[in-house]
Motif scaffolding. Structure first.
Motif, PDB file in Angstrom:
ATOM      1  N   ARG A  75      67.152 -62.494  19.186  1.00  0.00           N
ATOM      2  CA  ARG A  75      66.946 -61.792  17.912  1.00  0.00           C
ATOM      3  C   ARG A  75      67.399 -60.338  18.025  1.00  0.00           C
ATOM      4  NH1 ARG A  75      62.810 -61.587  13.889  1.00  0.00           N
ATOM      5  NH2 ARG A  75      63.543 -60.059  12.339  1.00  0.00           N
ATOM      6  N   MET A  76      67.116 -59.695  19.156  1.00  0.00           N
ATOM      7  CA  MET A  76      67.544 -58.309  19.344  1.00  0.00           C
ATOM      8  C   MET A  76      69.068 -58.217  19.455  1.00  0.00           C
ATOM      9  SD  MET A  76      64.599 -56.607  21.770  1.00  0.00           S
ATOM     10  CE  MET A  76      64.573 -57.905  23.000  1.00  0.00           C
ATOM     11  N   VAL A  77      69.675 -59.192  20.109  1.00  0.00           N
ATOM     12  CA  VAL A  77      71.134 -59.228  20.185  1.00  0.00           C
ATOM     13  C   VAL A  77      71.721 -59.379  18.788  1.00  0.00           C
ATOM     14  CG1 VAL A  77      73.109 -60.575  20.996  1.00  0.00           C
ATOM     15  CG2 VAL A  77      71.211 -60.094  22.545  1.00  0.00           C
ATOM     16  N   ASP A  78      71.119 -60.229  17.962  1.00  0.00           N
ATOM     17  CA  ASP A  78      71.597 -60.417  16.591  1.00  0.00           C
ATOM     18  C   ASP A  78      71.500 -59.118  15.794  1.00  0.00           C
ATOM     19  OD1 ASP A  78      72.052 -63.062  17.215  1.00  0.00           O
ATOM     20  OD2 ASP A  78      70.183 -63.785  16.296  1.00  0.00           O
ATOM     21  N   MET A  79      70.449 -58.341  16.054  1.00  0.00           N
ATOM     22  CA  MET A  79      70.277 -57.061  15.354  1.00  0.00           C
ATOM     23  C   MET A  79      71.302 -56.037  15.816  1.00  0.00           C
ATOM     24  SD  MET A  79      66.205 -56.282  15.313  1.00  0.00           S
ATOM     25  CE  MET A  79      65.012 -57.499  14.746  1.00  0.00           C
ATOM     26  N   LEU A  80      71.388 -55.866  17.126  1.00  0.00           N
ATOM     27  CA  LEU A  80      72.152 -54.760  17.690  1.00  0.00           C
ATOM     28  C   LEU A  80      73.614 -55.086  17.940  1.00  0.00           C
ATOM     29  CD1 LEU A  80      69.552 -53.491  20.326  1.00  0.00           C
ATOM     30  CD2 LEU A  80      70.308 -52.238  18.303  1.00  0.00           C
ATOM     31  N   GLY A  81      73.916 -56.375  18.174  1.00  0.00           N
ATOM     32  CA  GLY A  81      75.228 -56.726  18.674  1.00  0.00           C
ATOM     33  C   GLY A  81      75.276 -56.476  20.177  1.00  0.00           C
ATOM     34  N   GLY A  82      76.418 -56.670  20.786  1.00  0.00           N
ATOM     35  CA  GLY A  82      76.542 -56.451  22.223  1.00  0.00           C
ATOM     36  C   GLY A  82      76.013 -57.625  23.021  1.00  0.00           C
ATOM     37  N   GLU A  83      76.200 -57.539  24.325  1.00  0.00           N
ATOM     38  CA  GLU A  83      75.742 -58.588  25.239  1.00  0.00           C
ATOM     39  C   GLU A  83      74.548 -58.079  26.037  1.00  0.00           C
ATOM     40  OE1 GLU A  83      76.698 -61.742  25.621  1.00  0.00           O
ATOM     41  OE2 GLU A  83      78.025 -61.475  23.900  1.00  0.00           O
ATOM     42  N   PRO A  84      73.494 -58.891  26.197  1.00  0.00           N
ATOM     43  CA  PRO A  84      72.332 -58.442  26.962  1.00  0.00           C
ATOM     44  C   PRO A  84      72.573 -58.513  28.469  1.00  0.00           C
ATOM     45  CG  PRO A  84      71.983 -60.692  26.226  1.00  0.00           C
ATOM     46  CD  PRO A  84      73.301 -60.240  25.640  1.00  0.00           C
ATOM     47  N   GLU A  85      72.101 -57.496  29.161  1.00  0.00           N
ATOM     48  CA  GLU A  85      72.121 -57.491  30.626  1.00  0.00           C
ATOM     49  C   GLU A  85      70.676 -57.602  31.096  1.00  0.00           C
ATOM     50  OE1 GLU A  85      73.049 -54.431  34.338  1.00  0.00           O
ATOM     51  OE2 GLU A  85      73.791 -53.967  32.330  1.00  0.00           O
ATOM     52  N   VAL A  86      70.343 -58.698  31.747  1.00  0.00           N
ATOM     53  CA  VAL A  86      68.965 -58.972  32.148  1.00  0.00           C
ATOM     54  C   VAL A  86      68.839 -58.814  33.659  1.00  0.00           C
ATOM     55  CG1 VAL A  86      67.085 -60.660  32.134  1.00  0.00           C
ATOM     56  CG2 VAL A  86      68.710 -60.584  30.227  1.00  0.00           C
ATOM     57  N   GLN A  87      67.820 -58.056  34.088  1.00  0.00           N
ATOM     58  CA  GLN A  87      67.574 -57.856  35.511  1.00  0.00           C
ATOM     59  C   GLN A  87      66.087 -58.041  35.802  1.00  0.00           C
ATOM     60  OE1 GLN A  87      69.619 -53.893  35.380  1.00  0.00           O
ATOM     61  NE2 GLN A  87      70.501 -54.564  37.318  1.00  0.00           N
ATOM     62  N   GLU A  88      65.804 -58.583  36.972  1.00  0.00           N
ATOM     63  CA  GLU A  88      64.415 -58.762  37.403  1.00  0.00           C
ATOM     64  C   GLU A  88      64.167 -57.880  38.617  1.00  0.00           C
ATOM     65  OE1 GLU A  88      63.964 -62.971  37.958  1.00  0.00           O
ATOM     66  OE2 GLU A  88      63.671 -63.320  35.812  1.00  0.00           O
ATOM     67  N   TRP A  89      62.998 -57.241  38.632  1.00  0.00           N
ATOM     68  CA  TRP A  89      62.689 -56.216  39.622  1.00  0.00           C
ATOM     69  C   TRP A  89      61.290 -56.394  40.208  1.00  0.00           C
ATOM     70  CZ3 TRP A  89      66.824 -52.915  39.996  1.00  0.00           C
ATOM     71  CH2 TRP A  89      67.625 -52.726  38.862  1.00  0.00           C
ATOM     72  N   GLU A  90      61.109 -55.847  41.374  1.00  0.00           N
ATOM     73  CA  GLU A  90      59.780 -55.614  41.937  1.00  0.00           C
ATOM     74  C   GLU A  90      59.389 -54.170  41.628  1.00  0.00           C
ATOM     75  OE1 GLU A  90      57.674 -55.123  46.325  1.00  0.00           O
ATOM     76  OE2 GLU A  90      59.567 -56.235  46.137  1.00  0.00           O
ATOM     77  N   ILE A  91      58.159 -53.956  41.158  1.00  0.00           N
ATOM     78  CA  ILE A  91      57.690 -52.595  40.899  1.00  0.00           C
ATOM     79  C   ILE A  91      57.183 -52.034  42.221  1.00  0.00           C
ATOM     80  CG2 ILE A  91      56.127 -51.140  39.565  1.00  0.00           C
ATOM     81  CD1 ILE A  91      56.042 -53.341  37.447  1.00  0.00           C
TER      82      ILE A  91
END
Length: 206
Positions: A75-91
């Motif tokens: 839904r956010m991609v549809d709003m903003l356009g662009g491609e999402p970059e997803v990363q997973e992290w340890e805090i």
């Protein structure tokens, strides 16, 4: 503690709409998910770059949430356009001196190094970086997220307002120049962004 970040570089004119969606729909939905401990959103209103980060009690909770989060991300991609970059992290590090509020800003610094030198990163961050950052006027909080597998890390420092962030720019550059040889890491990117959502219940690590 773990975190998942989604970065979208999209239409600046749709940023405000995306903020409202995150605040009014995404956050309430995620608060019902097991292991969820908070969410934040950083934006650059001029470029349209948005970074949404959710925090989780453990890696299993983060992974279990993936299917539920995917439609929200789309839904956010549809709003903003662009491609999402997803990363997973340890805090790895989280410290708050003051709570953030409306008008707070943050500087993010992404670095890359040898995955085998993760402990060196933690040691230098805690012993050399954190004490100097905490002395900056307007300092609110800092965090360090790491991906031990890839060697990527991102440090975030929040300030009370944009003026304090801008005043810290040269001292922050000097600190990076001093500490980089000790860390043996490459600086990949530095960004200054407005903190528009900060609802985190992540416990302090220091």
């Amino acid at each position: 503690m773990y975190a998942r970040s989604t970065t979208i570089r999209g239409n600046p004119q749709r940023v405000e709409e995306c903020i409202a969606y995150m605040r009014d729909e995404v956050m309430p939905a995620m608060q019902q998910m097991d292991g969820f401990v908070g969410i934040s959103m950083l934006v650059d209103r001029e470029s349209g770059r948005c970074i949404m980060t959710s925090a989780w009690a453990d890696e299993a909770s983060m992974r279990a949430s993936a299917d539920s989060v995917t439609p929200m991300r789309q839904r956010m991609v549809d709003m903003l356009g662009g491609e999402p970059e997803v990363q997973e992290w340890e805090i790895a590090v989280l410290h708050r001196a003051h709570e953030t509020h409306d008008g707070s800003w943050a500087r993010l610094t992404w670095t890359r190094g040898d995955p085998a030198e993760g402990e060196r990163l933690m040691d230098v961050y805690q012993s050399h970086l954190r004490p100097r950052i905490e002395q900056m006027d307007g300092f609110c909080s800092l965090s360090l997220l790491v991906d031990r597998g890839s060697g990527m890390a991102v440090g975030t420092v929040t300030f009370a307002d944009r003026q304090a962030l801008e005043a810290s720019r040269e001292p922050a550059r000097a600190i990076r120049d001093d500490v980089q040889p000790m860390m043996n890491r490459d600086v990949v990117d530095v960004a200054e962004m407005e903190l528009v959502l900060a609802h985190l219940r992540v416990p302090e690590t220091v």
